[in-house]
Design a protein around this motif. Structure first.
Motif, PDB file in Angstrom:
ATOM      1  N   ARG A 138       2.367 -11.362   2.971  1.00 14.10           N
ATOM      2  CA  ARG A 138       3.417 -10.906   3.990  1.00 14.10           C
ATOM      3  C   ARG A 138       2.832 -11.001   5.366  1.00 14.10           C
ATOM      4  O   ARG A 138       1.764 -11.191   5.708  1.00 14.10           O
ATOM      5  CB  ARG A 138       3.266  -9.305   3.571  1.00 14.10           C
ATOM      6  N   PRO A 139       3.741 -10.803   6.255  1.00 12.71           N
ATOM      7  CA  PRO A 139       3.353 -10.816   7.718  1.00 12.71           C
ATOM      8  C   PRO A 139       2.388  -9.881   7.932  1.00 12.71           C
ATOM      9  O   PRO A 139       1.396 -10.025   9.005  1.00 12.71           O
ATOM     10  CB  PRO A 139       4.634 -10.679   8.521  1.00 12.71           C
ATOM     11  N   ILE A 140       2.272  -8.815   7.627  1.00 14.91           N
ATOM     12  CA  ILE A 140       1.381  -7.655   7.927  1.00 14.91           C
ATOM     13  C   ILE A 140       1.040  -7.097   6.525  1.00 14.91           C
ATOM     14  O   ILE A 140       1.950  -6.546   5.658  1.00 14.91           O
ATOM     15  CB  ILE A 140       1.944  -6.653   8.741  1.00 14.91           C
ATOM     16  N   GLU A 141      -0.209  -7.026   6.061  1.00 12.54           N
ATOM     17  CA  GLU A 141      -0.597  -6.358   4.715  1.00 12.54           C
ATOM     18  C   GLU A 141      -1.586  -5.407   4.878  1.00 12.54           C
ATOM     19  O   GLU A 141      -2.572  -5.931   5.718  1.00 12.54           O
ATOM     20  CB  GLU A 141      -1.131  -7.631   3.922  1.00 12.54           C
ATOM     21  N   PRO A 142      -1.662  -4.275   4.207  1.00 16.56           N
ATOM     22  CA  PRO A 142      -2.839  -3.389   4.191  1.00 16.56           C
ATOM     23  C   PRO A 142      -4.089  -4.049   3.655  1.00 16.56           C
ATOM     24  O   PRO A 142      -3.745  -4.691   2.679  1.00 16.56           O
ATOM     25  CB  PRO A 142      -2.145  -2.276   3.315  1.00 16.56           C
ATOM     26  N   ARG A 143      -5.157  -3.334   4.105  1.00 12.79           N
ATOM     27  CA  ARG A 143      -6.342  -4.105   3.663  1.00 12.79           C
ATOM     28  C   ARG A 143      -7.157  -2.984   3.118  1.00 12.79           C
ATOM     29  O   ARG A 143      -7.030  -1.860   3.672  1.00 12.79           O
ATOM     30  CB  ARG A 143      -7.214  -4.886   4.655  1.00 12.79           C
ATOM     31  N   ALA A 144      -8.329  -3.142   2.533  1.00  6.89           N
ATOM     32  CA  ALA A 144      -9.042  -2.022   2.184  1.00  6.89           C
ATOM     33  C   ALA A 144     -10.013  -1.745   3.213  1.00  6.89           C
ATOM     34  O   ALA A 144     -10.453  -0.256   3.315  1.00  6.89           O
ATOM     35  CB  ALA A 144     -10.392  -2.454   1.078  1.00  6.89           C
ATOM     36  N   GLN A 145     -10.210  -2.593   4.358  1.00  2.00           N
ATOM     37  CA  GLN A 145     -10.999  -2.086   5.509  1.00  2.00           C
ATOM     38  C   GLN A 145      -9.851  -1.262   6.353  1.00  2.00           C
ATOM     39  O   GLN A 145      -8.878  -0.901   5.992  1.00  2.00           O
ATOM     40  CB  GLN A 145     -11.159  -3.267   6.384  1.00  2.00           C
ATOM     41  N   LEU A 165       5.304 -18.889   7.518  1.00  2.00           N
ATOM     42  CA  LEU A 165       3.866 -18.997   7.332  1.00  2.00           C
ATOM     43  C   LEU A 165       4.096 -17.831   6.125  1.00  2.00           C
ATOM     44  O   LEU A 165       2.904 -18.194   5.055  1.00  2.00           O
ATOM     45  CB  LEU A 165       3.328 -17.916   8.355  1.00  2.00           C
ATOM     46  N   GLU A 166       4.870 -16.871   5.688  1.00  3.68           N
ATOM     47  CA  GLU A 166       4.728 -16.265   4.537  1.00  3.68           C
ATOM     48  C   GLU A 166       5.022 -17.110   3.231  1.00  3.68           C
ATOM     49  O   GLU A 166       4.422 -16.823   2.221  1.00  3.68           O
ATOM     50  CB  GLU A 166       5.792 -15.165   4.538  1.00  3.68           C
ATOM     51  N   LEU A 181      -0.902 -11.851   9.516  1.00  5.27           N
ATOM     52  CA  LEU A 181      -0.802 -13.315   8.933  1.00  5.27           C
ATOM     53  C   LEU A 181      -0.752 -14.515  10.133  1.00  5.27           C
ATOM     54  O   LEU A 181      -1.609 -15.182   9.867  1.00  5.27           O
ATOM     55  CB  LEU A 181       0.434 -13.450   8.259  1.00  5.27           C
ATOM     56  N   VAL A 182      -0.064 -14.265  11.193  1.00  6.64           N
ATOM     57  CA  VAL A 182      -0.074 -15.107  11.953  1.00  6.64           C
ATOM     58  C   VAL A 182      -1.622 -15.222  12.823  1.00  6.64           C
ATOM     59  O   VAL A 182      -2.074 -16.490  13.086  1.00  6.64           O
ATOM     60  CB  VAL A 182       0.931 -14.926  13.256  1.00  6.64           C
ATOM     61  N   ASP A 183      -2.342 -14.196  12.960  1.00  5.72           N
ATOM     62  CA  ASP A 183      -3.724 -14.125  13.421  1.00  5.72           C
ATOM     63  C   ASP A 183      -4.663 -15.009  12.478  1.00  5.72           C
ATOM     64  O   ASP A 183      -5.338 -15.841  12.956  1.00  5.72           O
ATOM     65  CB  ASP A 183      -4.244 -12.531  13.315  1.00  5.72           C
ATOM     66  N   TRP A 184      -4.554 -14.785  11.026  1.00 11.74           N
ATOM     67  CA  TRP A 184      -5.163 -15.553  10.074  1.00 11.74           C
ATOM     68  C   TRP A 184      -5.096 -16.876  10.167  1.00 11.74           C
ATOM     69  O   TRP A 184      -5.991 -17.824  10.014  1.00 11.74           O
ATOM     70  CB  TRP A 184      -5.017 -14.748   8.799  1.00 11.74           C
TER      71      TRP A 184
END
Length: 715
Positions: A568-575, A561-562, A581-584
């Motif tokens: 990246r598998p987990i990325e920080p967001r502004a929220q 997926l990456e 990533l897998v969820d998205w």
């Protein structure tokens, strides 16, 4: 008797007396003339010149001999020996023994010194003016054949020496082990200077090494009127004698040199066998010695192979003793250097042979582990580029700190075993090196770095889809080899994009086996600790701590997926929440728009079927149920198109009931990394990704364990 007769007799007597007196006077004058002419000849005509010594007109002593081609060889490889060679006739240096003036003289000769070692030799060669040819009771070694311990410095010696000294004797005040000196009646030089010459084009001093084995020429000149003695040295490849002498000594030799003396050469050897050669010689009283014809001089013998057995068993210990006594500072330097390159080597490591590298070789290869050679740094060490000095082979060296020796034997055994892996899509682990508190792993060097930098860190070039798909299939092939094709099952335990390296042709190679574990086919792995990187860890791995081939498949799914999405598998967001990533990707698939998750940097230049295959396969590998994930054999068959990939719905995955990431197990991870929260899957679709989307920012690295924890775990 008549008067006439008497007068005749008187005349005869007178004539006989007159003639007698004349004859006596004639003989006296003749004797005086012979004496005067002899003295003049002795002072004016005593000269000779030898361009080689085929005529063998010298008087030899000790081990001196003539070679077949006409070289005077004073000494050879024998130790503690003396060699002499003198002109056989005496030379008249004064008009009488009571004369206060010594005649001027000049001599020149060509010599060479060859030793069995490049930095050690015998005790040099000397031009000698002495009252006898044999120099009785002279000793070898540091009394180079013309003095001994009792007569050294005695004014009754009447010996003048010009020495070419190659051993430093502090008891005689030697300045170094490569100098020229003028000695009178003893070995403490009246004047000395390092061997060399002053060039005529500017007067710059040029050093010469007396034991270089090369032929050199010496000029010795004494002016009896000015009481000045000059010595000049030069290599024979320069034109003529240098204008400026090496030594210039004001000295009156009239009290040292007797009426008649012998001239010649002396040399000796000590603990090191050395050949001292004289190739040509010229001498003259009251005038300039005839120049030697350098082209006519005999050639030095060719240097042959050295005998090593004698050197190692006899001469090397002697030389070692001499070096230790003469070079304390060198010993200190050696000890410091040895500490610098100290290693840990135990008996059980000897069986690993070529798998172990010398630390010194790795230090030189990486230029002392300079920062300029740093390729990257991670939680488990720093990686440096290097070039092995012997083979010029490029390597990557990973330095891992460790404190505990517990389990080291088993761990190194696994490293060596992994080093036997051979696959085109695996980075070759070449070997290791152990030091106190440190372990170094040596790999093949990959010139294009890690896939992580190409995907995320503003690289110098970008990977198109063809390259990415080839990398994906290559990594899949490497994992299949680890799981099923090698003699043992290898669980990698840290499959991720930063551990995939690109070679010169942009082929993907899976590397970093520092966390890998081996076990036999058909058995269960016994690892019970969680080791890996957040985002690639399977839920059951975090829950039980057991790594299997199925947990590798899960990490490979995150990798798929990456690569396809560029995230990246987990990325920080502004929220407040992070992007998983897998969820998205699953949310995009459930809404029938999976291509929305494709990396926008591909600019739609990709094969739609291949991209969808990769992302769906990534979802399949990310299933939270290990039994629902495919094996690497099946993954490779899907990628190669050998079998059709089933629809996700047929695998029990629906748009309303995905069970990819159960919360069970993730809570433990969140406690290990509180700055990066993990959320439960929902069906929300994040905004469209753009080049400025903060989702493309690089999050802080979050490995589960620190270096100290990791080493405590595996050692």
């Amino acid at each position: 008797m008549t008067s006439t007769t008497i007068n005749r007799l008187i005349r005869r007597e007178v004539l006989s007396r007159v003639w007698g007196e004349r004859l006596v006077m004639f003989f006296k004058l003749a004797i005086l003339a012979v004496y005067i002419l002899g003295s003049f000849a002795a002072s004016q005509d005593q000269n000779f010149s030898f361009n080689g010594f085929l005529s063998k007109k010298l008087s030899l002593g000790g081990i001196a001999e003539f070679t077949s081609n006409g070289i005077l060889q004073l000494t050879n490889a024998s130790r503690q020996q003396v060699g002499h060679a003198f002109y056989p006739d005496t030379i008249r240096f004064k008009n009488s023994s009571n004369s206060s003036t010594t005649f001027s003289f000049s001599t020149t000769f060509v010599f060479a010194i060859r030793s069995a070692y490049p930095t050690l030799s015998g005790h040099g060669i000397a031009f000698v003016i002495a009252p006898t040819r044999g120099i009785p009771h002279a000793l070898p070694s540091h009394y180079p054949g013309f003095f001994n311990e009792t007569n050294n410095g005695n004014s009754n010696n009447h010996i003048v020496v010009v020495e070419l000294d190659t051993i430093q004797m502090r008891e005689f005040g030697d300045i170094n082990d490569n100098h020229v000196g003028i000695d009178i009646n003893g070995l403490n030089s009246s004047m000395s200077y390092p061997a060399g010459y002053y060039a005529n084009n500017g007067g710059q001093f040029q050093n010469l090494t007396l034991i270089s084995g090369k032929a050199m020429q010496v000029w010795v000149e004494y002016n009896g009127v000015d009481k000045q003695m000059n010595v000049t040295l030069a290599p024979i490849n320069i034109v003529g004698k240098p204008n400026k002498p090496l030594l210039s000594l004001s000295v009156d030799l009239s009290s040292v040199i007797e009426e008649t003396m012998y001239v010649g050469f002396s040399s000796s050897t000590g603990s090191v066998g050395t050949s001292h050669y004289v190739l040509g010689w010229s001498f003259k009283i009251n005038g300039q010695a005839q120049e030697l014809s350098l082209s006519q001089l005999p050639k030095l013998p060719r240097i042959g192979p050295k005998k090593t057995s004698r050197v190692l068993t006899i001469e090397l210990p002697v030389i070692s003793i001499v070096l230790v006594s003469a070079a304390i500072s060198g010993a200190v330097y050696y000890i410091r250097r040895r500490r610098k390159f100290a290693e840990v080597l135990e008996d059980w490591e000897l069986c690993y042979g070529t798998h172990r590298f010398k630390y010194k070789a790795l230090y030189i290869a990486t230029k002392g582990f300079r920062e300029k050679e740093l390729l990257g740094a991670g939680g488990f060490g720093r990686v440096y580029r290097g070039v092995l000095p012997s083979s010029k082979f490029e390597i990557a060296v990973k330095r891992v700190s460790h404190e505990s020796r517990q389990g080291m034997k088993e761990f190194v055994a696994e490293i060596v075993s992994i080093g036997r892996l051979r696959h085109w899509n695996l980075v070759q682990l070449l070997g290791y090196c152990r030091r106190i508190g440190e372990l170094l792993l040596v790999y093949d060097y990959m010139p294009n770095g890690s896939l992580d930098k190409v995907l995320h860190d503003q690289p110098m070039f970008s990977l198109n889809w063809n390259h990415r798909f080839r990398v994906i299939k290559g990594v899949a092939s490497g994992l299949f080899y680890l799981h099923e094709e090698w003699e043992q099952v290898v669980v990698h335990r840290d499959v991720k994009v930063s551990n995939v390296l690109l070679d010169g042709e942009l082929n993907g190679r899976l590397g970093d086996f520092g966390l890998a574990r081996l076990y036999d086919h058909g058995t269960d792995p016994q690892t019970t600790r969680v080791v890996g990187t957040l985002g690639y860890l399977a839920p059951e791995h975090m829950r039980t701590g057991k790594a299997t081939t199925s947990t590798d498949v899960y990490a490979f799914g995150a990798f798929l997926l990456e690569v396809a999405c560029g995230r990246r598998p987990i990325e920080p967001r502004a929220q407040s929440e992070n992007l998983i990533l897998v969820d998205w990707v699953f949310a995009c698939w459930s809404r029938g728009d999976i291509r929305r998750a494709v990396d926008p940097n591909l600019d739609a230049n990709y094969v739609v079927e291949e991209v969808e295959l990769v992302m769906k396969l990534g979802l399949m590998c990310s299933n939270s149920e290990p039994s629902a994930r495919p094996s690497m054999r099946q993954v490779l068959q899907y990628l190669e198109g050998e079998i059709a990939m089933p629809e996700l719905t047929s695998l029990g995955i629906s748009a309303t009931g995905l069970t990819f990431t159960h919360r069970e197990g993730f809570d433990d991870v969140a406690m290990s990394c509180p700055k990066m929260p993990v959320r439960v899957v929902d069906n929300s679709v994040p905004p469209q990704v753009s080049g400025a989307d903060p989702g493309h920012t690089s999050p802080p690295a979050c490995t589960l364990l620190s270096v100290g924890q990791m080493t405590e775990l595996i050692f």
